[in-house]
Design a protein around this motif. Sequence first.
Motif: not given
Length: 327
Positions: A13-18, A20-23, A75-76
Amino acid sequence: MRRGIAGTILNKTVQLILSLFVLSLITFLISRLAPGNPLRAYYGDALEKMSPLQLATARHNLGLDQSLPTQYIRWLGQAFHGDFGISYQYRQPVSQVIAQVGFNTFLLTAVSFILIFALGLLAAVVCVEHEGQWLDRWIQRFGVAAGSVPEFFMAMLMILLFASSLSWLPMSGACGVGSGGFADRAEHLILPAVTLIITHFWYCAYLMKSRLSEEVNKDYVLLCKGKGMTQRQVIYRHGIRNIMPSTISIMAIFLPHLLGGAYVVEMVFSYPGLGRLGVESAQYHDYNMLMLVALITGAVVILANIIAQIINEGLDPRIREERGQML
């Protein structure tokens, strides 16, 4: 064991969130720094008649007069509350616009994915069952040739043959004007789906064939044949079942490739979906639309890779142990 599962879920989950944040940050910077005026998408030709004061007011209303860090933070913050902004081109919330066309992309991708899996597995079984024979050779030749043709070129051939010359199927759109029933949607879906299937099925079929060929050459197969089982019985009773976990991992990795192909096909067939929407949002500098399309696409790609990673770790515990040592 429960702690291990909970830790894996938390880690992914942390990997997905990070990710998407970088993307989102990269997409934001590239879109904002690209040349062009997003006000033209919102105001159209009326932009030419605006005075400098009106232009300044228009930029302020859309939040374009703020610094880039301020725009991104704003936006975030809105995105965390489910508000992804308004589309400059459609003058509607981007979530509503994407909801209207997102189903089309989902339908095209899902139908193509299922049929590619089924046809790929069938081709793999036939090739292994008739390994070295003429049927195996011809399937491989067709698969390699079809997989070497770009999606856009295959799509144009489909339009030229079945839509323009024979007039059997519609060449564009997701449904007819004033229609939208099951039969009409299916008719408009045939050519885009067939294009994706032809150009992508051999990728999966070849990998499945390799796995299945390795499986039927293992030692236990000799024991099965010694008990009187035929090659076909070994394949259907043991081979397919044993390669299924690795096949699911292959399909998870394959999904992002199929989604990218679907975006190309949508543009050629003027099929209203996320691919066409993403290209138009980049063309018209529709920042908010482009951000959400990029995030949705990125989420699919990242989730597919995470699923494949989890399956591979389940199949080979050594991968999980090596990952744990690295961490």
